[in-house]
Design a protein around this motif. Structure first.
Motif, PDB file in Angstrom:
ATOM      1  N   HIS A  64       0.817  -1.219   0.000  1.00 53.84           N
ATOM      2  CA  HIS A  64       0.000   0.000   0.000  1.00 53.84           C
ATOM      3  C   HIS A  64       0.852   1.272   0.000  1.00 53.84           C
ATOM      4  CE1 HIS A  64      -3.288   2.753   0.760  1.00 53.84           C
ATOM      5  NE2 HIS A  64      -2.581   3.238   1.770  1.00 53.84           N
ATOM      6  N   ASP A  65       1.829   1.369   0.911  1.00 51.26           N
ATOM      7  CA  ASP A  65       2.640   2.593   0.999  1.00 51.26           C
ATOM      8  C   ASP A  65       3.429   2.838  -0.281  1.00 51.26           C
ATOM      9  OD1 ASP A  65       1.669   3.078   3.530  1.00 51.26           O
ATOM     10  OD2 ASP A  65       3.435   2.273   4.567  1.00 51.26           O
ATOM     11  N   ARG A  66       3.961   1.781  -0.882  1.00 51.47           N
ATOM     12  CA  ARG A  66       4.701   1.934  -2.136  1.00 51.47           C
ATOM     13  C   ARG A  66       3.756   2.382  -3.245  1.00 51.47           C
ATOM     14  NH1 ARG A  66       8.274  -2.914  -3.558  1.00 51.47           N
ATOM     15  NH2 ARG A  66       6.278  -3.979  -3.667  1.00 51.47           N
ATOM     16  N   ASP A  67       2.559   1.778  -3.309  1.00 46.89           N
ATOM     17  CA  ASP A  67       1.573   2.177  -4.321  1.00 46.89           C
ATOM     18  C   ASP A  67       1.247   3.658  -4.192  1.00 46.89           C
ATOM     19  OD1 ASP A  67       1.558  -0.479  -5.018  1.00 46.89           O
ATOM     20  OD2 ASP A  67      -0.444  -0.883  -4.216  1.00 46.89           O
ATOM     21  N   HIS A  68       1.031   4.110  -2.965  1.00 49.59           N
ATOM     22  CA  HIS A  68       0.706   5.520  -2.716  1.00 49.59           C
ATOM     23  C   HIS A  68       1.838   6.421  -3.228  1.00 49.59           C
ATOM     24  CE1 HIS A  68      -1.213   8.936  -0.824  1.00 49.59           C
ATOM     25  NE2 HIS A  68      -0.050   9.237  -0.263  1.00 49.59           N
ATOM     26  N   HIS A  69       3.080   6.035  -2.957  1.00 48.10           N
ATOM     27  CA  HIS A  69       4.232   6.815  -3.411  1.00 48.10           C
ATOM     28  C   HIS A  69       4.311   6.821  -4.943  1.00 48.10           C
ATOM     29  CE1 HIS A  69       8.857   7.537  -3.400  1.00 48.10           C
ATOM     30  NE2 HIS A  69       8.209   8.667  -3.524  1.00 48.10           N
ATOM     31  N   LEU A  70       4.144   5.660  -5.568  1.00 47.01           N
ATOM     32  CA  LEU A  70       4.227   5.574  -7.032  1.00 47.01           C
ATOM     33  C   LEU A  70       3.104   6.342  -7.731  1.00 47.01           C
ATOM     34  CD1 LEU A  70       5.251   1.836  -7.496  1.00 47.01           C
ATOM     35  CD2 LEU A  70       6.690   3.864  -7.785  1.00 47.01           C
ATOM     36  N   LYS A  71       1.962   6.466  -7.087  1.00 46.28           N
ATOM     37  CA  LYS A  71       0.843   7.214  -7.671  1.00 46.28           C
ATOM     38  C   LYS A  71       1.010   8.718  -7.502  1.00 46.28           C
ATOM     39  CE  LYS A  71      -2.489   3.489  -6.964  1.00 46.28           C
ATOM     40  NZ  LYS A  71      -3.756   3.092  -6.316  1.00 46.28           N
ATOM     41  N   GLY A  72       1.949   9.137  -6.660  1.00 47.26           N
ATOM     42  CA  GLY A  72       2.160  10.554  -6.366  1.00 47.26           C
ATOM     43  C   GLY A  72       2.961  11.290  -7.421  1.00 47.26           C
ATOM     44  N   ALA A  73       3.228  12.556  -7.131  1.00 46.89           N
ATOM     45  CA  ALA A  73       3.873  13.466  -8.087  1.00 46.89           C
ATOM     46  C   ALA A  73       5.280  13.022  -8.491  1.00 46.89           C
ATOM     47  CB  ALA A  73       3.913  14.881  -7.511  1.00 46.89           C
ATOM     48  N   ASP A  74       6.009  12.294  -7.613  1.00 46.74           N
ATOM     49  CA  ASP A  74       7.366  11.847  -7.946  1.00 46.74           C
ATOM     50  C   ASP A  74       7.384  10.824  -9.085  1.00 46.74           C
ATOM     51  OD1 ASP A  74       8.411  13.390  -5.919  1.00 46.74           O
ATOM     52  OD2 ASP A  74       8.663  11.711  -4.515  1.00 46.74           O
ATOM     53  N   PHE A  75       6.269  10.106  -9.253  1.00 48.68           N
ATOM     54  CA  PHE A  75       6.254   9.029 -10.239  1.00 48.68           C
ATOM     55  C   PHE A  75       5.132   9.239 -11.253  1.00 48.68           C
ATOM     56  CE2 PHE A  75       8.793   7.297  -6.841  1.00 48.68           C
ATOM     57  CZ  PHE A  75       9.798   6.636  -7.515  1.00 48.68           C
ATOM     58  N   PHE A  76       3.996   8.593 -11.089  1.00 54.74           N
ATOM     59  CA  PHE A  76       2.937   8.641 -12.109  1.00 54.74           C
ATOM     60  C   PHE A  76       2.042   9.875 -12.029  1.00 54.74           C
ATOM     61  CE2 PHE A  76       4.030   4.174 -12.485  1.00 54.74           C
ATOM     62  CZ  PHE A  76       3.965   3.996 -13.856  1.00 54.74           C
ATOM     63  N   ASN A  77       1.976  10.538 -10.888  1.00 57.16           N
ATOM     64  CA  ASN A  77       1.129  11.722 -10.723  1.00 57.16           C
ATOM     65  C   ASN A  77      -0.267  11.457 -11.297  1.00 57.16           C
ATOM     66  OD1 ASN A  77       0.198  14.247 -10.156  1.00 57.16           O
ATOM     67  ND2 ASN A  77       1.682  15.340 -11.435  1.00 57.16           N
ATOM     68  N   VAL A  78      -0.920  10.442 -10.714  1.00 58.89           N
ATOM     69  CA  VAL A  78      -2.179   9.927 -11.276  1.00 58.89           C
ATOM     70  C   VAL A  78      -3.315  10.944 -11.276  1.00 58.89           C
ATOM     71  CG1 VAL A  78      -1.553   7.553 -10.734  1.00 58.89           C
ATOM     72  CG2 VAL A  78      -2.984   8.831  -9.127  1.00 58.89           C
ATOM     73  N   GLU A  79      -3.276  11.913 -10.379  1.00 50.88           N
ATOM     74  CA  GLU A  79      -4.340  12.926 -10.377  1.00 50.88           C
ATOM     75  C   GLU A  79      -4.270  13.783 -11.636  1.00 50.88           C
ATOM     76  OE1 GLU A  79      -4.995  15.184  -6.840  1.00 50.88           O
ATOM     77  OE2 GLU A  79      -4.713  13.417  -5.564  1.00 50.88           O
ATOM     78  N   GLN A  80      -3.071  14.151 -12.047  1.00 51.20           N
ATOM     79  CA  GLN A  80      -2.911  14.983 -13.242  1.00 51.20           C
ATOM     80  C   GLN A  80      -2.885  14.145 -14.524  1.00 51.20           C
ATOM     81  OE1 GLN A  80       0.376  17.717 -13.028  1.00 51.20           O
ATOM     82  NE2 GLN A  80      -0.012  18.532 -15.077  1.00 51.20           N
ATOM     83  N   LYS A 145      12.847   7.524 -17.135  1.00 52.14           N
ATOM     84  CA  LYS A 145      13.227   8.939 -17.132  1.00 52.14           C
ATOM     85  C   LYS A 145      12.749   9.656 -18.395  1.00 52.14           C
ATOM     86  CE  LYS A 145      16.894   8.677 -13.758  1.00 52.14           C
ATOM     87  NZ  LYS A 145      18.278   8.996 -13.429  1.00 52.14           N
ATOM     88  N   ASP A 146      12.578   8.906 -19.495  1.00 53.76           N
ATOM     89  CA  ASP A 146      12.023   9.509 -20.717  1.00 53.76           C
ATOM     90  C   ASP A 146      10.608  10.022 -20.490  1.00 53.76           C
ATOM     91  OD1 ASP A 146      14.305   8.937 -22.163  1.00 53.76           O
ATOM     92  OD2 ASP A 146      13.431   7.208 -23.222  1.00 53.76           O
ATOM     93  N   PHE A 147       9.923   9.456 -19.499  1.00 54.03           N
ATOM     94  CA  PHE A 147       8.532   9.813 -19.215  1.00 54.03           C
ATOM     95  C   PHE A 147       8.399  10.578 -17.898  1.00 54.03           C
ATOM     96  CE2 PHE A 147       8.457   6.132 -21.980  1.00 54.03           C
ATOM     97  CZ  PHE A 147       7.580   6.547 -22.967  1.00 54.03           C
ATOM     98  N   SER A 148       9.525  11.069 -17.379  1.00 53.02           N
ATOM     99  CA  SER A 148       9.550  11.832 -16.129  1.00 53.02           C
ATOM    100  C   SER A 148       8.925  11.044 -14.973  1.00 53.02           C
ATOM    101  CB  SER A 148       8.855  13.185 -16.314  1.00 53.02           C
ATOM    102  OG  SER A 148       9.123  14.027 -15.215  1.00 53.02           O
ATOM    103  N   GLY A 150       9.875   9.311 -11.731  1.00 53.42           N
ATOM    104  CA  GLY A 150      10.974   9.236 -10.775  1.00 53.42           C
ATOM    105  C   GLY A 150      12.269   9.801 -11.317  1.00 53.42           C
ATOM    106  N   PRO A 151      12.247  10.967 -11.982  1.00 53.36           N
ATOM    107  CA  PRO A 151      13.474  11.475 -12.615  1.00 53.36           C
ATOM    108  C   PRO A 151      14.588  11.779 -11.622  1.00 53.36           C
ATOM    109  CG  PRO A 151      11.794  13.183 -12.596  1.00 53.36           C
ATOM    110  CD  PRO A 151      11.142  11.908 -12.129  1.00 53.36           C
ATOM    111  N   GLU A 152      14.243  12.047 -10.370  1.00 49.12           N
ATOM    112  CA  GLU A 152      15.252  12.376  -9.363  1.00 49.12           C
ATOM    113  C   GLU A 152      15.751  11.136  -8.617  1.00 49.12           C
ATOM    114  OE1 GLU A 152      16.414  15.460  -9.388  1.00 49.12           O
ATOM    115  OE2 GLU A 152      14.910  15.886 -10.913  1.00 49.12           O
TER     116      GLU A 152
END
Length: 172
Positions: A64-80, A145-148, A150-152
């Protein structure tokens, strides 16, 4: 043969990914909500066009915690960016059910053309539904990184290359 549209039988299909973590282990996840459509006029699918839409919020790594992180702005930014797509551009019949597929992959509104491998497993009549069913596997890899995505995040922590895989049964 007239144009046929084959759609993924979701009970017998999956969309997943694998990425290297710390350079010593492979971590996998999948997307629970997706649509894949194949259109063809030929029996051997040599003229097929493929469209896949993945709802990024359906990402599931079983943590769950990893999914939440991956869905956030650092990775997939699923809201946007609620969906990702794969749209075929060209298919080449290599023989014996193997195809080379060139496709446009769009993630976070960034589109890149990649090469993928498609394997056609054949057709069978499903005894439960009485419908003709075709089986396919589609695989390739993208540079996150081509898709931004987790670019950092350093490559030592997560590999740049992410394997993507679709397996499924399709019905007309």
């Amino acid at each position: 043969m007239s144009n046929q549209t084959w759609e993924a039988d979701k009970a017998h299909s999956e969309a997943g990914f694998t990425i290297s973590h710390l350079g010593i282990a492979e971590m996998s996840g999948f997307f629970k909500d997706f649509e894949i459509k194949i259109e063809t006029k030929t029996e051997d699918f040599s003229d097929a066009t493929i469209e896949a839409t993945i709802l990024t919020d359906s990402l599931d790594t079983r943590i769950h915690d990893r999914d939440h992180h991956l869905k956030g702005a650092d990775f997939f930014n699923v809201e946007q960016f609620p969906k990702a797509t794969i749209i075929s551009k060209k298919i080449i019949n290599i023989g014996h059910g193997n195809y080379s597929l060139e496709a446009d992959v769009t993630i976070k509104n960034i589109t890149k053309t990649i090469s993928m491998d498609l394997f056609y497993h054949g057709k069978a009549e499903n005894p439960m539904s009485q419908k003709t069913t075709a089986g396919f596997s589609l695989s390739g890899s993208v540079n996150r990184k081509d898709f931004s995505i987790g670019p950092e995040i350093p490559n030592l922590l997560l590999s740049e290359m992410v394997a993507i895989q679709f397996n499924g049964e399709f019905i007309v």
